[in-house]
Scaffold this active site. Structure first.
Site, PDB file in Angstrom:
ATOM      1  N   LYS A   1      -3.787 -11.359  -5.962  1.00 46.54           N
ATOM      2  CA  LYS A   1      -5.289 -11.765  -5.257  1.00 46.54           C
ATOM      3  C   LYS A   1      -6.347 -10.876  -5.943  1.00 46.54           C
ATOM      4  O   LYS A   1      -5.865  -9.648  -6.395  1.00 46.54           O
ATOM      5  CB  LYS A   1      -5.344 -11.559  -3.763  1.00 46.54           C
TER       6      LYS A   1
ATOM      7  N   LYS B   1       0.798  -1.220  -0.114  1.00 49.73           N
ATOM      8  CA  LYS B   1       0.035   0.067  -0.206  1.00 49.73           C
ATOM      9  C   LYS B   1       0.934   1.361   0.064  1.00 49.73           C
ATOM     10  O   LYS B   1       0.310   2.291  -0.214  1.00 49.73           O
ATOM     11  CB  LYS B   1      -1.077  -0.052   1.130  1.00 49.73           C
TER      12      LYS B   1
ATOM     13  N   LYS C   1     -10.604  -5.469  -4.219  1.00 49.56           N
ATOM     14  CA  LYS C   1     -11.471  -4.453  -4.875  1.00 49.56           C
ATOM     15  C   LYS C   1     -10.864  -3.075  -5.224  1.00 49.56           C
ATOM     16  O   LYS C   1     -11.492  -2.285  -6.341  1.00 49.56           O
ATOM     17  CB  LYS C   1     -12.340  -3.905  -3.497  1.00 49.56           C
TER      18      LYS C   1
HETATM   19  P1  TYM Z   1     -10.636  -6.758   4.259  1.00 45.02           P
HETATM   20  O1  TYM Z   1     -11.657  -6.097   4.485  1.00 45.02           O
HETATM   21  O2  TYM Z   1      -9.271  -6.178   3.476  1.00 45.02           O
HETATM   22  O3  TYM Z   1     -10.730  -8.357   3.990  1.00 45.02           O
HETATM   23  C1  TYM Z   1     -11.848  -8.916   4.546  1.00 45.02           C
HETATM   24  C2  TYM Z   1     -11.507 -10.556   4.429  1.00 45.02           C
HETATM   25  O4  TYM Z   1     -11.652 -10.942   2.857  1.00 45.02           O
HETATM   26  C3  TYM Z   1     -10.150 -11.476   2.672  1.00 45.02           C
HETATM   27  N1  TYM Z   1      -9.865 -11.446   1.251  1.00 45.02           N
HETATM   28  C4  TYM Z   1      -9.664 -12.407   0.558  1.00 45.02           C
HETATM   29  N2  TYM Z   1      -9.676 -13.944   0.506  1.00 45.02           N
HETATM   30  C5  TYM Z   1      -9.349 -14.436  -0.338  1.00 45.02           C
HETATM   31  N3  TYM Z   1      -9.044 -14.319  -1.511  1.00 45.02           N
HETATM   32  C6  TYM Z   1      -9.137 -12.903  -1.774  1.00 45.02           C
HETATM   33  N4  TYM Z   1      -8.942 -12.500  -3.178  1.00 45.02           N
HETATM   34  C7  TYM Z   1      -9.252 -11.914  -0.966  1.00 45.02           C
HETATM   35  N5  TYM Z   1      -9.307 -10.563  -0.639  1.00 45.02           N
HETATM   36  C8  TYM Z   1      -9.683 -10.198   0.648  1.00 45.02           C
HETATM   37  C9  TYM Z   1      -9.266 -11.042   3.741  1.00 45.02           C
HETATM   38  O5  TYM Z   1      -8.268 -12.062   3.879  1.00 45.02           O
HETATM   39  C10 TYM Z   1     -10.189 -10.779   4.700  1.00 45.02           C
HETATM   40  O6  TYM Z   1     -10.125 -11.949   5.503  1.00 45.02           O
HETATM   41  N6  TYM Z   1      -7.707  -6.593   8.136  1.00 45.02           N
HETATM   42  C11 TYM Z   1      -8.771  -7.455   7.779  1.00 45.02           C
HETATM   43  C12 TYM Z   1     -10.045  -6.849   8.513  1.00 45.02           C
HETATM   44  C13 TYM Z   1      -9.613  -6.689   9.958  1.00 45.02           C
HETATM   45  C14 TYM Z   1      -9.704  -8.279  10.834  1.00 45.02           C
HETATM   46  C15 TYM Z   1      -9.612  -7.800  12.129  1.00 45.02           C
HETATM   47  C16 TYM Z   1      -9.883  -9.425  10.426  1.00 45.02           C
HETATM   48  C17 TYM Z   1      -9.681  -5.991  10.886  1.00 45.02           C
HETATM   49  N7  TYM Z   1      -9.438  -6.412  12.096  1.00 45.02           N
HETATM   50  C18 TYM Z   1      -9.564  -8.729  12.982  1.00 45.02           C
HETATM   51  C19 TYM Z   1     -10.041 -10.262  11.321  1.00 45.02           C
HETATM   52  C20 TYM Z   1      -9.920 -10.199  12.666  1.00 45.02           C
HETATM   53  C21 TYM Z   1      -9.207  -7.335   6.359  1.00 45.02           C
HETATM   54  O7  TYM Z   1      -8.153  -7.793   5.715  1.00 45.02           O
HETATM   55  O8  TYM Z   1     -10.119  -6.917   5.608  1.00 45.02           O
END
Ligand code: TYM
Length: 340
Positions: free
Chosen positions: A207, A119, A210
């Protein structure tokens, strides 16, 4: 008596979710929540809205947040009093624990985080929130003594950091936090054959994300089923000419096999065996396109029937619960470090 493990996860609601978020995190969570909440485990599903503001959010964060929770319900989550939804920003203990953990985490550790590197790459100026993101995530998890944290593979590095911070804190101040399970045990718990990483349809080395501008690269959960079908049909594959699971040499085909397994809740190995020996990539694409389109159609119509008030009620109940657990934990932490 040992306590039943707590299961916890979060998904940012910055924009509409991708099929990657859905298959990598949301759907596995729904399946686990249905199973474990009935076995008396607490299941926390929260909206990391403070994590959302590391990038610009417009006025749609609120609507997206409601929609994300509706997606859980439409994906088959069976509500009961062991399942808790809440917004991170409504539970002040998250930010407060984050600060305390900041005083044990090191710059070197955070500098090594792949997500931070991705990022910040090529940018002149990067906000501190992007850098500190994993520490807030650690606070999200440790406040509730969560053992299982179903997330996609891209978040495993943050989970490892959470474990390290918990261990360091416990060592310095005495047993305070439950250690979350190791990534390999998280995978076993999620009953997936590996960490899930759904790939970009046009560039399967990466991956599905969004933030990728190319529309054909990603399937959004709001995509019309016919549009999703077209995107799958135009997915980049390879010239090997054999359908097999080999993420390294054939990431495009392997991604399609992975999607097919997850959408149909079938073991990956079973899907791989079904297609073993086949050579027509078009047939596999047709099948996956059909599976995804059918799934999108079913849950889009379900979402349309869920009222906002249902979500408001869920959040109110969940936030009352979460505040109680989190503030009790924070009090212990403050005592341990000498703030009280
Ligand atoms: P975020 O919103 O970026 O992603 C949410 C979840 O989606 C998964 N993910 C994917 N899994 C498989 N293939 C993909 N292409 C893909 N893109 C996204 C991410 O691994 C995630 O599980 N940091 C976290 C949010 C968070 C969180 C936490 C999660 C904040 N605090 C505490 C668990 C526990 C995140 O990546 O959000």
């Amino acid at each position: 008596m040992t306590k039943n493990p707590t299961i916890l996860t979060g998904i940012r609601a910055n924009s509409e979710l991708t099929l990657g978020n859905f298959l990598g995190a949301l759907l596995p969570m729904v399946r686990l929540a249905n199973e474990y909440s009935k076995k008396d485990c607490h299941v926390n599903i929260f909206s990391p809205d403070l994590h959302s503001i590391i990038s610009e959010v417009d006025g749609s964060l609120h609507d997206n947040l409601y929609r994300t929770i509706k997606i859980y319900l439409a994906a088959g989550l069976e509500l009961n009093d062991h399942i808790h939804f809440y917004r991170q920003s409504r539970i002040p203990a998250h930010s407060e624990l984050c600060w305390i953990l900041n005083c044990t985490a090191t710059m070197g550790e955070l500098n090594r985080m792949t997500q931070y590197k991705d990022k910040s790459e090529g940018k002149d100026s990067v906000n501190v929130g992007i850098f500190d993101y994993p520490v807030l995530m650690a606070a999200d998890i440790l406040l509730y003594d969560a053992t299982y944290v179903p997330v996609g593979e891209d978040q495993f590095q943050h989970l490892e950091l959470t474990r390290r911070l918990a261990e360091r804190f416990n060592h310095k101040y005495g047993e305070t936090f439950t250690m979350p399970a190791k990534p390999e045990d998280q995978i076993k718990f999620m009953k997936t054959d590996n960490g899930i990483r759904i790939r970009d349809l046009q560039n399967p080395e990466k991956k599905m994300s969004k933030s990728t501008p190319a529309e054909n690269s990603k399937i959004m959960l709001s995509d019309a089923p016919t549009a999703a079908r077209k995107k799958i049909m135009s997915a980049i594959t390879d010239s090997v000419g054999k359908i097999q699971y080999d993420m390294f040499n054939q990431p495009g085909i392997s991604n399609l096999l992975q999607i097919e397994a997850l959408v149909n809740d079938a073991p990956l190995q079973e899907v791989i065996s079904t297609w073993a020996g086949e050579t027509h990539y078009g047939d596999l694409k047709q099948k996956v396109a059909e599976s995804v389109a059918t799934m999108l159609e079913a849950f889009q119509s379900k979402i349309a029937n869920i009222q906002d008030q249902t979500i408001t009620d869920l959040l109110e109940a969940g936030e009352a619960y979460a505040n109680e657990i989190a503030s009790t934990k924070l009090l212990t932490v403050q005592e341990r470090v000498g703030l009280r």
